[in-house]
Design a protein around this motif. Structure first.
Motif, PDB file in Angstrom:
ATOM      1  N   VAL A   5      12.954  52.364  22.615  1.00  0.00           N
ATOM      2  CA  VAL A   5      13.959  51.305  22.589  1.00  0.00           C
ATOM      3  C   VAL A   5      13.445  50.058  23.287  1.00  0.00           C
ATOM      4  O   VAL A   5      14.092  49.027  23.269  1.00  0.00           O
ATOM      5  CB  VAL A   5      15.280  51.756  23.254  1.00  0.00           C
ATOM      6  CG1 VAL A   5      15.924  52.860  22.447  1.00  0.00           C
ATOM      7  CG2 VAL A   5      15.065  52.198  24.671  1.00  0.00           C
ATOM      8  N   HIS A   6      12.282  50.181  23.926  1.00  0.00           N
ATOM      9  CA  HIS A   6      11.703  49.060  24.657  1.00  0.00           C
ATOM     10  C   HIS A   6      10.186  49.187  24.584  1.00  0.00           C
ATOM     11  O   HIS A   6       9.652  50.282  24.680  1.00  0.00           O
ATOM     12  CB  HIS A   6      12.179  49.088  26.115  1.00  0.00           C
ATOM     13  CG  HIS A   6      11.970  47.797  26.832  1.00  0.00           C
ATOM     14  ND1 HIS A   6      10.764  47.445  27.369  1.00  0.00           N
ATOM     15  CD2 HIS A   6      12.800  46.766  27.089  1.00  0.00           C
ATOM     16  CE1 HIS A   6      10.861  46.257  27.934  1.00  0.00           C
ATOM     17  NE2 HIS A   6      12.092  45.823  27.776  1.00  0.00           N
ATOM     18  N   PRO A   7       9.464  48.065  24.428  1.00  0.00           N
ATOM     19  CA  PRO A   7       8.010  48.159  24.287  1.00  0.00           C
ATOM     20  C   PRO A   7       7.282  48.565  25.569  1.00  0.00           C
ATOM     21  O   PRO A   7       6.149  49.042  25.507  1.00  0.00           O
ATOM     22  CB  PRO A   7       7.602  46.753  23.858  1.00  0.00           C
ATOM     23  CG  PRO A   7       8.697  45.866  24.342  1.00  0.00           C
ATOM     24  CD  PRO A   7       9.942  46.692  24.294  1.00  0.00           C
ATOM     25  N   LEU A   8       7.899  48.402  26.713  1.00  0.00           N
ATOM     26  CA  LEU A   8       7.261  48.763  27.973  1.00  0.00           C
ATOM     27  C   LEU A   8       7.936  49.994  28.562  1.00  0.00           C
ATOM     28  O   LEU A   8       9.150  50.167  28.437  1.00  0.00           O
ATOM     29  CB  LEU A   8       7.363  47.599  28.976  1.00  0.00           C
ATOM     30  CG  LEU A   8       6.735  46.287  28.530  1.00  0.00           C
ATOM     31  CD1 LEU A   8       7.021  45.194  29.556  1.00  0.00           C
ATOM     32  CD2 LEU A   8       5.239  46.440  28.335  1.00  0.00           C
ATOM     33  N   PRO A   9       7.163  50.840  29.228  1.00  0.00           N
ATOM     34  CA  PRO A   9       7.801  52.015  29.841  1.00  0.00           C
ATOM     35  C   PRO A   9       8.655  51.596  31.039  1.00  0.00           C
ATOM     36  O   PRO A   9       8.173  50.981  31.975  1.00  0.00           O
ATOM     37  CB  PRO A   9       6.612  52.871  30.279  1.00  0.00           C
ATOM     38  CG  PRO A   9       5.469  51.928  30.400  1.00  0.00           C
ATOM     39  CD  PRO A   9       5.718  50.818  29.427  1.00  0.00           C
ATOM     40  N   LEU A  10       9.923  51.914  30.983  1.00  0.00           N
ATOM     41  CA  LEU A  10      10.840  51.584  32.060  1.00  0.00           C
ATOM     42  C   LEU A  10      11.479  52.873  32.565  1.00  0.00           C
ATOM     43  O   LEU A  10      11.798  53.757  31.793  1.00  0.00           O
ATOM     44  CB  LEU A  10      11.939  50.637  31.583  1.00  0.00           C
ATOM     45  CG  LEU A  10      11.495  49.287  31.051  1.00  0.00           C
ATOM     46  CD1 LEU A  10      12.689  48.514  30.515  1.00  0.00           C
ATOM     47  CD2 LEU A  10      10.827  48.485  32.149  1.00  0.00           C
TER      48      LEU A  10
END
Length: 96
Positions: free
Chosen positions: A55-60
């Motif tokens: 859901v997001h390009p960076l790991p959060l």
């Protein structure tokens, strides 16, 4: 470019949305929407079987802060300063 949406479909959707377009604008929108749908078909055709859905390009990881309770104002004191209060709530004029 193959037309993926007809002019009549664009006109129908515009009518449902209560939008009015000239004939020239309808022709332009038909071409533009066809290009968008063609691009969506290209994306849909990609083989993404080796990729994990994201859901997001960076790991959060849990970017939300923890809730913290702080002392707040006394309800009775706040309501005593209001121009109008009723049933332990602010009373305001109707919005509609």
């Amino acid at each position: 470019m193959a037309e993926r949406i007809t002019r009549q479909e664009v006109a129908h959707v515009a009518e449902l949305a209560r939008l009015s377009f000239t004939d020239v604008e309808l022709d332009q929108l038909t071409l533009q929407l066809s290009a968008v749908l063609e691009h969506a078909a290209d994306v849909e055709a990609l083989d993404v079987s080796g990729f994990e859905p994201t859901v997001h390009p960076l790991p959060l990881a849990n970017i939300s802060r923890e809730d913290q309770v702080f002392p707040s104002l006394d309800r009775e004191e706040v309501l005593s300063q209001a121009p109008y209060a009723e049933d332990n709530q602010f009373k305001v004029p109707p919005a509609l």
